[in-house]
Design a protein around this motif. Structure first.
Motif, short mmCIF file in Angstrom:
data_model
loop_
_atom_site.label_atom_id
_atom_site.label_comp_id
_atom_site.label_asym_id
_atom_site.label_seq_id
_atom_site.Cartn_x
_atom_site.Cartn_y
_atom_site.Cartn_z
N VAL A 262 1.05 -1.45 -0.52
CA VAL A 262 0.02 -0.03 -0.17
C VAL A 262 1.00 1.40 -0.46
O VAL A 262 1.64 1.29 0.74
N ASP A 263 0.49 2.17 -0.51
CA ASP A 263 1.01 3.33 -0.85
C ASP A 263 1.03 3.98 0.61
O ASP A 263 -0.43 5.13 0.56
N LEU A 292 -6.88 -2.37 3.01
CA LEU A 292 -6.53 -2.65 3.50
C LEU A 292 -7.79 -3.43 4.60
O LEU A 292 -7.50 -3.89 5.36
N ASP A 293 -8.28 -2.52 5.36
CA ASP A 293 -9.69 -3.00 5.67
C ASP A 293 -10.17 -4.00 5.66
O ASP A 293 -10.35 -4.96 6.38
N PRO A 294 -10.84 -4.63 4.33
CA PRO A 294 -11.28 -5.29 3.89
C PRO A 294 -10.46 -6.52 3.36
O PRO A 294 -11.42 -7.87 3.64
N PHE A 329 1.04 -10.35 5.49
CA PHE A 329 2.10 -8.86 5.75
C PHE A 329 2.00 -7.75 5.52
O PHE A 329 0.82 -8.12 4.41
N ILE A 330 1.28 -6.69 5.94
CA ILE A 330 1.64 -5.58 5.18
C ILE A 330 2.90 -4.92 4.55
O ILE A 330 3.72 -4.50 4.87
N MET A 403 5.28 -6.94 9.14
CA MET A 403 4.94 -5.95 7.61
C MET A 403 6.46 -5.09 7.10
O MET A 403 7.59 -5.78 8.15
N PHE A 404 6.77 -5.40 6.28
CA PHE A 404 7.38 -4.80 5.83
C PHE A 404 7.77 -3.36 4.75
O PHE A 404 6.80 -3.49 4.38
#
Length: 506
Positions: A262-263, A292-294, A329-330, A403-404
């Protein structure tokens, strides 16, 4: 107080605010054991060879056939010629001492006609060679399946991401990648920056297929209020379906994990006013929560439902079920911070900004460091604390999902590029020091961040800005295509390998 004194006071406040982010002291040992450091690239931005070995024309090839679409009139037909120089580039990556390399796969090189044609064996061979060489050198591959480029035929057949048919094409592409590369790829990224791509392509009309409507842009077709919502919806369902297949058929055997990137533009309130704070929160929900919520909670943010109503697409109960908890992961692409002003209960009169969903973002200088005035490209403000704030936001909203930081980088303002030695990129070095220090603080506060990737390995084709921006650790001579390390490359080597003493570029 005159303007000079105000500027001086703001500078003093900035210095005080940055005192806890002392980039000069940041060390690799400030990060946990097993933390990965790497560099990132994407296929269209570096590969070139745009019609070689069976690759078809993709959306960016078609778009850049009109030189007026790209600020410097350039294109990615040759780019950095990574397709022919990949061994040299992997040696360069290894010389930095990184643990990992993030790159993307050209959809048009693997499936030139999407699911309407056969898999291209030359494309499979190319990425196999990259993967094998990386692993031979002990470098962990992070593979992005879709990074803005797809076969142009899919646009011409049914309108690409505006159609649900694109979901099936994407799933076919993703599964082709899982089948052919999944035995060696343990970190997958499904889609790069759905929020940014959609804004640029379907709201502002600057990326292909260049759709928009006033006041956001003057395109030949499009609806800037509705189409971005449809496109992101199709992208999220495409991710969800691909993730479902991976978990069911591949994950246990191959042992990989899958995320989305995600930006992550950070929003802060323009003032200390409670209304501006609420506007900043809305900005984050509308830009980051939108994606991200969905994939974590199974539906769009309540803030979006409240303001958009029936314009916002809905997931069926079955879709919501397989979307929920749909990432391992995000991926965080973070560069800068913007400031949000309330436009629901306040008057918005900021020149050049339009109130969107009750907030407006602005580049007004508050206490960020400007890196120069815009010269063809948007100015990014250097606000190191934004890294810590963004990671903290994601940690709280998504229960500390792993996260990364998949992109973080800096480009010199164009006016400064013309008047200095591009190899002596001191500002880039300072940028990375400060942002790494801010990231280390977030990790010490308990954030589950597992890696950091510099954008980018070398100067490249930066989409509609062409070759004007210079985010690379290495300069690429546009005549010879030789790669020349900048000061920042030498700094990154020393940061990653502190036991060695290296000479910086004089």
């Amino acid at each position: 107080m005159n303007d000079i004194m105000i500027g001086f006071v703001l500078l003093l406040l900035l210095v005080a605010a940055q005192a806890s982010i002392n980039g000069d002291t940041i060390k690799r040992s400030d990060f946990p054991d097993g933390f990965l450091f790497g560099v990132s690239t994407s296929a269209y931005q570096i590969e070139g060879a745009y019609l070689e070995d069976g690759k078809s024309v993709n959306n960016w090839d078609a778009f850049s056939l009109s030189p007026s679409n790209i600020e410097d009139g350039g294109n990615g037909f040759v780019a950095d010629d990574h397709y022919h120089r990949y061994l040299e580039d992997i040696e360069t990556i290894q010389s930095l001492g990184v643990d990992a390399y993030r790159f993307s796969i050209s959809w048009a090189r693997i499936l030139p006609r999407g699911r309407f044609g056969e898999v291209n064996p030359n494309g499979i061979l190319f990425y196999n060679k990259i993967l094998n060489d990386l692993l031979l050198r002990g470098i962990t591959p992070f593979v992005t399946i879709y990074h803005f480029d797809f076969p142009q035929e899919l646009q011409e057949r049914y309108g690409s991401w505006l159609s649900p048919l694109m979901q099936e094409d994407y799933v076919h592409f993703a599964e082709t990648c899982f089948k052919n590369f999944g035995d060696r790829v343990k970190h997958w990224i499904t889609i790069n920056e759905p929020n940014l791509f959609t804004q640029m392509a379907y709201k502002n009309g600057k990326y292909p297929p260049a759709r928009c409507s006033p006041p956001f842009g003057n395109c030949s077709a499009g609806n800037s209020d509705v189409e971005p919502l449809i496109v992101v919806h199709n992208m999220l369902l495409a991710h969800g379906k691909a993730m479902k297949i991976y978990r069911r058929n591949y994950q246990q055997k191959q042992g990989g994990i899958v995320g989305i990137v995600v930006d992550c533009l950070m929003y802060e309130p323009l003032t200390d006013n409670d209304l501006d704070q609420e506007a900043a929160n809305r900005g984050l929900a509308f830009y980051i929560g939108w994606v991200l919520d969905p994939l974590i909670f199974g539906d769009y943010p309540s803030e979006m439902r409240q303001y958009l109503g029936n314009q916002l697409p809905r997931f069926s109960s079955a879709e919501s079920n397989f979307m929920k908890d749909g990432i391992d992961f995000i991926g965080v692409n973070h560069y800068t911070t913007a400031y949000a002003k309330d436009c629901i209960n306040s008057t918005c009169s900021l020149t050049g900004n339009r109130a969107i969903n009750g907030f407006v973002d602005t580049t007004r200088e508050r206490d960020g460091i400007p890196i120069g005035e815009p010269t063809g490209i948007e100015v990014l403000r250097v606000v190191p604390r934004g890294m810590r704030e963004m990671i903290e936001y994601l940690k709280k909203r998504y229960d500390n999902k792993p996260m990364f930081v998949t992109e973080n980088g800096y480009s010199e303002p164009l006016a400064e590029n013309e008047n200095q030695n591009v190899l002596q990129d001191n500002k880039r070095v300072e940028y990375h020091k400060m942002y790494l220090s801010s990231l280390a603080q977030a990790i010490s506060d308990g954030a589950d961040v597992r890696g950091y990737f510099v954008w980018t390995l070398m100067d490249d084709f930066e989409w509609v800005h062409g070759y004007l921006p210079t985010f690379g650790l290495h300069y690429v001579d546009r005549e010879t295509l030789n790669r020349i390390p900048k000061l920042s490359a030498k700094w990154y080597q020393d940061f990653l390998n502190p036991r060695y003493i290296r000479e910086y570029i004089s």
